[in-house]
Design a protein around this motif. Structure first.
Motif, mmCIF file in Angstrom:
data_model
loop_
_atom_site.group_PDB
_atom_site.id
_atom_site.type_symbol
_atom_site.label_atom_id
_atom_site.label_comp_id
_atom_site.label_asym_id
_atom_site.label_seq_id
_atom_site.Cartn_x
_atom_site.Cartn_y
_atom_site.Cartn_z
ATOM 1 N N PRO A 1 0.833 -1.207 0.000
ATOM 2 C CA PRO A 1 0.000 0.000 0.000
ATOM 3 C C PRO A 1 0.867 1.256 0.000
ATOM 4 O O PRO A 1 1.983 1.259 0.519
ATOM 5 C CB PRO A 1 -0.788 -0.121 1.319
ATOM 6 C CG PRO A 1 -0.746 -1.575 1.655
ATOM 7 C CD PRO A 1 0.566 -2.080 1.153
ATOM 8 N N PRO B 1 -1.077 1.555 6.346
ATOM 9 C CA PRO B 1 -1.365 0.266 5.703
ATOM 10 C C PRO B 1 -0.090 -0.447 5.233
ATOM 11 O O PRO B 1 -0.019 -1.679 5.272
ATOM 12 C CB PRO B 1 -2.249 0.661 4.511
ATOM 13 C CG PRO B 1 -2.879 1.939 4.928
ATOM 14 C CD PRO B 1 -1.833 2.659 5.723
ATOM 15 N N ARG B 2 0.907 0.330 4.820
ATOM 16 C CA ARG B 2 2.175 -0.280 4.377
ATOM 17 C C ARG B 2 2.874 -0.944 5.563
ATOM 18 O O ARG B 2 3.404 -2.051 5.457
ATOM 19 C CB ARG B 2 3.067 0.792 3.752
ATOM 20 C CG ARG B 2 4.304 0.257 3.043
ATOM 21 C CD ARG B 2 5.111 1.408 2.472
ATOM 22 N NE ARG B 2 6.261 0.950 1.722
ATOM 23 C CZ ARG B 2 6.320 0.884 0.400
ATOM 24 N NH1 ARG B 2 5.277 1.256 -0.313
ATOM 25 N NH2 ARG B 2 7.414 0.455 -0.205
ATOM 26 N N ASP C 1 -5.731 -7.843 2.046
ATOM 27 C CA ASP C 1 -6.024 -6.449 2.351
ATOM 28 C C ASP C 1 -6.707 -5.789 1.154
ATOM 29 O O ASP C 1 -6.249 -4.768 0.645
ATOM 30 C CB ASP C 1 -4.739 -5.703 2.724
ATOM 31 C CG ASP C 1 -5.037 -4.383 3.419
ATOM 32 O OD1 ASP C 1 -6.188 -4.187 3.846
ATOM 33 O OD2 ASP C 1 -4.119 -3.553 3.517
ATOM 34 N N SER D 1 -1.306 -8.159 -2.860
ATOM 35 C CA SER D 1 -0.088 -7.487 -2.423
ATOM 36 C C SER D 1 0.994 -8.498 -2.086
ATOM 37 O O SER D 1 0.809 -9.719 -2.216
ATOM 38 C CB SER D 1 -0.376 -6.628 -1.188
ATOM 39 O OG SER D 1 -0.549 -7.455 -0.041
#
Length: 220
Positions: A89, A94-95, A157, A161
């Motif tokens: 992200p 979020p990362r 998510d 990813s």
């Protein structure tokens, strides 16, 4: 110039990088090594990774090993554009969550899968430790239940990813263990949410290109 990508068939660590390269549409030259032939212990490969493990990428002379680090490098070196997808992200929180989840996969679920691998794939049947395997199965079941509760759908998510690419190969590898030790009921540990999520990963347009080559050969 294409990235040189060194991979061993069936390595869950190499598989996550393979998925990432395909996902980001980064050109690469596949360097398929043979574990049985000892390719990862030969001088030429040890010059790239003295630990003698895959994956390794060589990008215009820059050599990098350790799969989690490679995922971060690919994201930073080949940033997302209108035609190139992202692995993490963009927003900081979020990362950070994605990075934490990758660590959780490797440190908890991954350790259980690797413990089973050592017993199932690399230990003679007469020497296998049933207590060790049962403990690993208990841990694996607990971790699969944990991810059953956090998958937001259709991917972990929402968008696919690096977390998906990290988790999927471990579970796919574990699902093969009953071929060697039938009493390991891996399927019973996989809940409906994780099962549906795996189907989503398998439906990615590039997924089949990344399936371990020797798995394909035995299926044909």
């Amino acid at each position: 110039m294409a990235i040189e990508f060194y991979v061993g068939s069936g390595s869950q660590y190499a598989w996550r990088v393979w998925l990432a390269l395909e996902h980001k549409q980064i050109p690469y030259e596949l360097k398929l090594l043979s574990f049985s032939a000892g390719d990862t212990k030969k001088a030429a490969f040890l010059a790239l990774n003295p630990r003698g493990k895959v994956p390794v990428v060589v990008d215009d002379g820059f050599v990098l090993y350790e799969s989690a680090a490679i995922l971060e490098y690919l994201e930073d070196q080949y940033p997302s554009t209108s035609t190139r997808a992202h692995l993490f992200p963009k927003d900081i929180k979020p990362r950070a969550r994605a990075r934490r989840q990758i660590r959780e996969v490797d440190e908890y679920l991954g350790h259980a899968v690797e413990t089973l691998a050592q017993q199932v794939l690399f230990t003679e049947a007469s020497q296998r430790n049933s207590e060790v395997m049962q403990q690993a199965m208990t841990t694996l079941g607990r971790e699969l239940l944990f991810f059953e509760g956090i998958i937001r759908g259709p991917f972990i998510d929402t968008d696919v990813s690096a977390v998906d690419f990290t988790l999927y190969p471990y579970i796919a590898l574990a699902r093969r263990y009953p071929r060697f030790v039938p009493e390991l009921n891996i399927e019973a540990l996989i809940g409906p949410t994780v099962r549906a999520w795996m189907t989503q990963v398998e439906s990615l347009p590039y997924f089949e290109r990344t399936v371990p080559p020797h798995w394909k050969q035995k299926q044909s």
